[in-house]
Design a protein around this motif. Sequence first.
Motif, PDB file in Angstrom:
ATOM      1  N   THR A  18      -6.728  -5.717   4.021  1.00 41.56           N
ATOM      2  CA  THR A  18      -7.569  -4.688   3.407  1.00 41.56           C
ATOM      3  C   THR A  18      -8.308  -3.892   4.477  1.00 41.56           C
ATOM      4  OG1 THR A  18      -7.839  -6.060   1.437  1.00 41.56           O
ATOM      5  CG2 THR A  18      -9.431  -4.282   1.761  1.00 41.56           C
ATOM      6  N   GLU A  21      -5.933  -1.432   6.083  1.00 33.23           N
ATOM      7  CA  GLU A  21      -5.688  -0.258   5.247  1.00 33.23           C
ATOM      8  C   GLU A  21      -6.877   0.699   5.288  1.00 33.23           C
ATOM      9  OE1 GLU A  21      -3.811   2.396   2.655  1.00 33.23           O
ATOM     10  OE2 GLU A  21      -2.983   0.737   3.810  1.00 33.23           O
ATOM     11  N   THR A  73      -2.940  -9.245  -1.436  1.00 36.76           N
ATOM     12  CA  THR A  73      -2.830  -7.893  -0.900  1.00 36.76           C
ATOM     13  C   THR A  73      -2.232  -6.944  -1.932  1.00 36.76           C
ATOM     14  OG1 THR A  73      -2.654  -8.739   1.355  1.00 36.76           O
ATOM     15  CG2 THR A  73      -1.855  -6.505   0.973  1.00 36.76           C
ATOM     16  N   VAL A  74      -1.244  -7.397  -2.672  1.00 35.94           N
ATOM     17  CA  VAL A  74      -0.668  -6.558  -3.730  1.00 35.94           C
ATOM     18  C   VAL A  74      -1.708  -6.270  -4.808  1.00 35.94           C
ATOM     19  CG1 VAL A  74       1.036  -6.485  -5.598  1.00 35.94           C
ATOM     20  CG2 VAL A  74       1.717  -7.230  -3.322  1.00 35.94           C
ATOM     21  N   GLY A  77      -4.139  -3.826  -3.490  1.00 39.39           N
ATOM     22  CA  GLY A  77      -3.483  -2.514  -3.442  1.00 39.39           C
ATOM     23  C   GLY A  77      -3.435  -1.847  -4.808  1.00 39.39           C
ATOM     24  N   ILE A  78      -3.135  -2.625  -5.831  1.00 38.66           N
ATOM     25  CA  ILE A  78      -3.061  -2.075  -7.189  1.00 38.66           C
ATOM     26  C   ILE A  78      -4.450  -1.667  -7.680  1.00 38.66           C
ATOM     27  CG2 ILE A  78      -2.610  -2.677  -9.596  1.00 38.66           C
ATOM     28  CD1 ILE A  78      -0.232  -4.397  -8.532  1.00 38.66           C
ATOM     29  N   PHE A  81      -6.370   0.592  -4.216  1.00 40.72           N
ATOM     30  CA  PHE A  81      -5.666   1.666  -3.509  1.00 40.72           C
ATOM     31  C   PHE A  81      -4.661   2.392  -4.391  1.00 40.72           C
ATOM     32  CE2 PHE A  81      -6.840  -1.397  -0.091  1.00 40.72           C
ATOM     33  CZ  PHE A  81      -7.782  -0.597   0.532  1.00 40.72           C
ATOM     34  N   LYS A  82      -4.703   2.123  -5.685  1.00 44.10           N
ATOM     35  CA  LYS A  82      -3.887   2.832  -6.689  1.00 44.10           C
ATOM     36  C   LYS A  82      -2.387   2.746  -6.404  1.00 44.10           C
ATOM     37  CE  LYS A  82      -7.735   4.168  -8.534  1.00 44.10           C
ATOM     38  NZ  LYS A  82      -8.544   3.027  -8.812  1.00 44.10           N
ATOM     39  N   GLU A  83      -1.946   1.581  -5.915  1.00 42.13           N
ATOM     40  CA  GLU A  83      -0.517   1.370  -5.718  1.00 42.13           C
ATOM     41  C   GLU A  83       0.135   1.119  -7.079  1.00 42.13           C
ATOM     42  OE1 GLU A  83      -0.012  -1.725  -2.840  1.00 42.13           O
ATOM     43  OE2 GLU A  83      -0.865  -0.519  -1.224  1.00 42.13           O
ATOM     44  N   PRO A  84       1.434   1.339  -7.207  1.00 44.62           N
ATOM     45  CA  PRO A  84       2.096   1.171  -8.513  1.00 44.62           C
ATOM     46  C   PRO A  84       2.077  -0.283  -8.989  1.00 44.62           C
ATOM     47  CG  PRO A  84       3.717   1.586  -6.780  1.00 44.62           C
ATOM     48  CD  PRO A  84       2.363   1.779  -6.166  1.00 44.62           C
ATOM     49  N   ARG A  89       7.525  -5.248 -10.070  1.00 50.19           N
ATOM     50  CA  ARG A  89       6.567  -5.641  -9.038  1.00 50.19           C
ATOM     51  C   ARG A  89       5.700  -6.800  -9.552  1.00 50.19           C
ATOM     52  NH1 ARG A  89       2.389  -1.854  -5.692  1.00 50.19           N
ATOM     53  NH2 ARG A  89       2.539  -3.097  -3.812  1.00 50.19           N
TER      54      ARG A  89
END
Length: 108
Positions: A18, A21, A73-74, A77-78, A81-84, A89
């Motif tokens: 984190t 990033e 981390t995923v 991120g979701i 950090f607005k990851e899909p 996934r």
Amino acid sequence: MNWIILIIAGLFEVGFTTCLEKAKETSGMTALFWLIGFFITMSTSLYLLYRATLTLPMGTAYAVWTGIGAVGTVIVGIVFFKEPADFWRLFFIVTLISSIVGLKFVSH
């Protein structure tokens, strides 16, 4: 006790990814602050991993440590950090969590 240390080590791994990033997203002194956080959390994570491997099998400890780091981390991120967050996934994250729990049950 060493399983708790290992879980904390995995959480610190989430911390250093984190920080990495956040350092990428910023510049100047703010980026330096995040990089210092990265080195502190990375060092802490690796030290705790070392401590856990004093009594846990190295292969199991490393797999659990990286698994906790990857899942955490995923999730970070979701959420941050607005990851899909598509079906596949999330499916493979659940599979990874199941594998981590399975390693705990088969380790002595």
